[in-house]
Design a protein around this motif. Structure first.
Motif, PDB file in Angstrom:
ATOM      1  N   ILE A   7       0.846  -1.205   0.000  1.00 47.38           N
ATOM      2  CA  ILE A   7       0.000   0.000   0.000  1.00 47.38           C
ATOM      3  C   ILE A   7       0.879   1.252   0.000  1.00 47.38           C
ATOM      4  O   ILE A   7       0.610   2.222  -0.714  1.00 47.38           O
ATOM      5  CB  ILE A   7      -0.944   0.000   1.209  1.00 47.38           C
ATOM      6  CG1 ILE A   7      -2.014  -1.086   1.050  1.00 47.38           C
ATOM      7  CG2 ILE A   7      -1.616   1.360   1.375  1.00 47.38           C
ATOM      8  CD1 ILE A   7      -2.893  -1.276   2.279  1.00 47.38           C
ATOM      9  N   ALA A   8       1.953   1.248   0.810  1.00 49.03           N
ATOM     10  CA  ALA A   8       2.857   2.402   0.857  1.00 49.03           C
ATOM     11  C   ALA A   8       3.497   2.647  -0.506  1.00 49.03           C
ATOM     12  O   ALA A   8       3.665   3.800  -0.929  1.00 49.03           O
ATOM     13  CB  ALA A   8       3.941   2.177   1.914  1.00 49.03           C
ATOM     14  N   SER A   9       3.836   1.583  -1.230  1.00 53.81           N
ATOM     15  CA  SER A   9       4.430   1.723  -2.560  1.00 53.81           C
ATOM     16  C   SER A   9       3.403   2.246  -3.568  1.00 53.81           C
ATOM     17  O   SER A   9       3.711   3.109  -4.397  1.00 53.81           O
ATOM     18  CB  SER A   9       4.997   0.379  -3.033  1.00 53.81           C
ATOM     19  OG  SER A   9       6.033  -0.059  -2.192  1.00 53.81           O
ATOM     20  N   VAL A  10       2.180   1.723  -3.505  1.00 57.11           N
ATOM     21  CA  VAL A  10       1.111   2.200  -4.388  1.00 57.11           C
ATOM     22  C   VAL A  10       0.847   3.681  -4.138  1.00 57.11           C
ATOM     23  O   VAL A  10       0.661   4.473  -5.077  1.00 57.11           O
ATOM     24  CB  VAL A  10      -0.180   1.381  -4.167  1.00 57.11           C
ATOM     25  CG1 VAL A  10      -1.394   2.087  -4.759  1.00 57.11           C
ATOM     26  CG2 VAL A  10      -0.033   0.011  -4.794  1.00 57.11           C
ATOM     27  N   TYR A  11       0.842   4.052  -2.875  1.00 55.96           N
ATOM     28  CA  TYR A  11       0.645   5.453  -2.499  1.00 55.96           C
ATOM     29  C   TYR A  11       1.703   6.345  -3.141  1.00 55.96           C
ATOM     30  O   TYR A  11       1.385   7.386  -3.718  1.00 55.96           O
ATOM     31  CB  TYR A  11       0.700   5.547  -0.976  1.00 55.96           C
ATOM     32  CG  TYR A  11       0.783   6.945  -0.412  1.00 55.96           C
ATOM     33  CD1 TYR A  11      -0.242   7.853  -0.615  1.00 55.96           C
ATOM     34  CD2 TYR A  11       1.884   7.338   0.335  1.00 55.96           C
ATOM     35  CE1 TYR A  11      -0.165   9.127  -0.077  1.00 55.96           C
ATOM     36  CE2 TYR A  11       1.966   8.597   0.870  1.00 55.96           C
ATOM     37  CZ  TYR A  11       0.938   9.493   0.663  1.00 55.96           C
ATOM     38  OH  TYR A  11       1.029  10.754   1.180  1.00 55.96           O
TER      39      TYR A  11
END
Length: 511
Positions: A83-87
């Motif tokens: 999720i942090a990478s997608v963000y």
């Protein structure tokens, strides 16, 4: 995420000569270290905005995967890292929207302000405890707000200077320092409060930082910025506005309906959304490249330049994939695999996020002066990219050494992590500023703005890639994970070194 690459120091669309003269004349030209007074406004606006962003980012991963009993959301660690990478990927993609809104609708100054307001509400949403819904709302707000703010604050800065003003580069250098100062300080304040006391209190401090950025901007812009940022450079006609709003409105409604149905039926899961962003991370830049290459506005020589840009783009994706894991994988490594009681002090794992801006501030002048001193003997652009990849790969290989020495179960001396951050920054200084410069040189004349977007999308593609691969990181696969990715980067650097003469031929006279 790196603080060096985040600065786009070229205006997206040139202001008409007459407007440029009006803008420069309206800005007080002396007042902040011999620079226009507006530099003060933008310096402290950016300082507080970056303070809020990097403060939030320093504790975001921990907030997601810490258990509810510890104040977190209790998300599975691998999902949290994805999720942090997608963000991060969506942050860079949103800059395309922000640039369009500024250029066609409201201008850089209003885009900057509205973006800041949206970001502040995003941090406020994060400061509300115990709600997964508010977490995703905050992510959407921060992505949209940053997309509006980031492409436009540098544009406003550029408009304050005459195009031939000798102070121009120095002005951007001073502005760049505000980014790193905010990024350096934030983890010590927001990170300490968030990790030691309460995550939501930490996010609240980040919201206060964004509020201070807005206050600084609103109070001083009229006096210091003059007309900078007030012109809409390529405005839509009234008819175009009606047509555009109808199209965008319909598209938004259709997407909202599809998303709602997909979520309610269970078709759109977090994993599928992550996969979708991973696809878009590569489809969008591919579309940009084909569009520019096939355009009748692109000359034969410019097509050659675009071909030369392809291996540089691929190298950039590989580099940022490793560099951006400093705030995800290495953040988790700092939390769970690092000896945090060292030299008589207890290290907060979020503090490691301050290493990147610290090393950049210290070593950027040294690397820059090295290229100047070497002059014509300096490595070519592809070779510099090769060194960037080589250092990135070595930064992951370094993490393997303590595990090989002490076993995979032992806590790692924090100096190994410091060394890893340091080595990847050396790579960043070889690749990031060179990439910005090369992009402006290789850009077709008709697509200078799109080419810069293309360069920034290499980071979006990198983080979209990370969203897919971070799920393979577990304590059991740690050695393999760092080893394979590090070896892949080093191998790609060797290929780039070997191909650099050929790439240089496609670059023609550009060096």
């Amino acid at each position: 995420m790196s603080t060096l690459r985040k600065q786009k120091i070229e205006e997206s669309i040139p202001v008409e000569t007459s407007n440029r003269q009006k803008i420069v004349a309206s800005v007080p030209q002396k007042g902040f270290f011999g620079h226009p007074k507006g530099l003060f406004t933008l310096f402290f606006t950016e300082f507080w905005e970056r303070f809020s962003y990097y403060g939030m980012k320093a504790i975001l991963v921990y907030y997601m995967y810490y258990s509810v009993s510890k104040g977190g959301l209790g998300i599975d660690q691998q999902t949290a890292l994805a999720i942090a990478s997608v963000y991060g990927a969506l942050i860079y993609m949103s800059g395309i929207i922000g640039g369009w809104v500024s250029d066609r609708l409201i201008g850089p100054s209003k885009s900057l302000f509205y973006g800041g307001v949206i970001i502040m509400f995003g941090h406020i949403a994060l400061a509300i405890p115990g709600s997964m819904t508010m977490f995703f709302v905050s992510m959407i707000l921060i992505i949209l707000g940053t997309g509006l703010l980031k492409p436009n604050i540098s544009t406003v800065l550029g408009e304050m200077y005459d195009i031939n003003d000798a102070r121009r580069d120095a002005g951007f250098t001073i502005f760049y320092m505000s980014v790193n100062l905010g990024a350096f300080i934030a983890p010590f304040i927001v990170g300490t409060v968030g990790m030691k006391y309460n995550f939501h209190l930490g996010f609240g401090i980040a919201a206060i930082g964004m509020f201070l950025a807005l206050v600084t901007y609103v109070i001083t812009r009229k006096k210091n910025l003059g007309l900078a940022g007030t012109f809409v450079h390529n405005p839509l006609s009234q008819q175009e506005k009606k047509t555009t709003f109808i199209k965008f409105g319909l598209a938004a409604v259709v997407l909202a309906v599809i998303a709602t149905i997909a979520i309610m039926t269970g078709f759109l899961t977090i994993d599928r959304f992550i996969a979708l962003v991973g696809i878009l991370g590569f489809v969008i830049p591919t579309f940009y490249f084909i569009y520019m290459y096939r355009s009748p506005k692109t000359t034969k020589e410019e097509r050659s330049h675009l071909i030369a840009f392809i291996p540089l783009f691929i190298a950039s994706v590989m580099f940022w994939s490793i560099q951006e894991q400093g705030s995800t994988i290495l953040a988790a490594f700092a939390d769970k695999r690092t000896q945090l009681d060292f030299a008589g002090i207890h290290i907060n794992p979020s503090w490691f996020q301050s290493l990147n801006p610290l090393f950049i501030v210290v070593f950027a002048p040294i690397i820059g002066s090295l290229w100047v001193k070497l002059g014509k003997k300096a490595p070519t652009i592809p070779v510099k990219f090769g060194f960037g990849l080589l250092f990135a790969g070595l930064s992951f290989v370094i993490i393997l050494v303590p595990a090989l020495m002490g076993g995979t179960g032992a806590l790692v001396n924090p100096l190994w992590l410091v060394l890893s951050y340091f080595v990847v920054v050396l790579g960043e200084l070889c690749l990031s500023p060179v990439g910005l410069s090369a992009t402006t040189k290789l850009a077709p004349a008709a697509f200078s703005a799109q080419m810069m977007s293309m360069w920034l999308l290499s980071n979006a593609a990198a983080q979209a890639l990370n969203a897919q691969i971070v799920k393979f990181y577990t304590p059991a696969t740690e050695m393999t994970y760092f080893g394979v990715i590090g070896a892949a980067a080093i191998g790609l650097s060797v290929i780039l070194f070997a191909l650099s003469p050929k790439i240089q031929t496609f670059m023609k006279d550009i060096r």
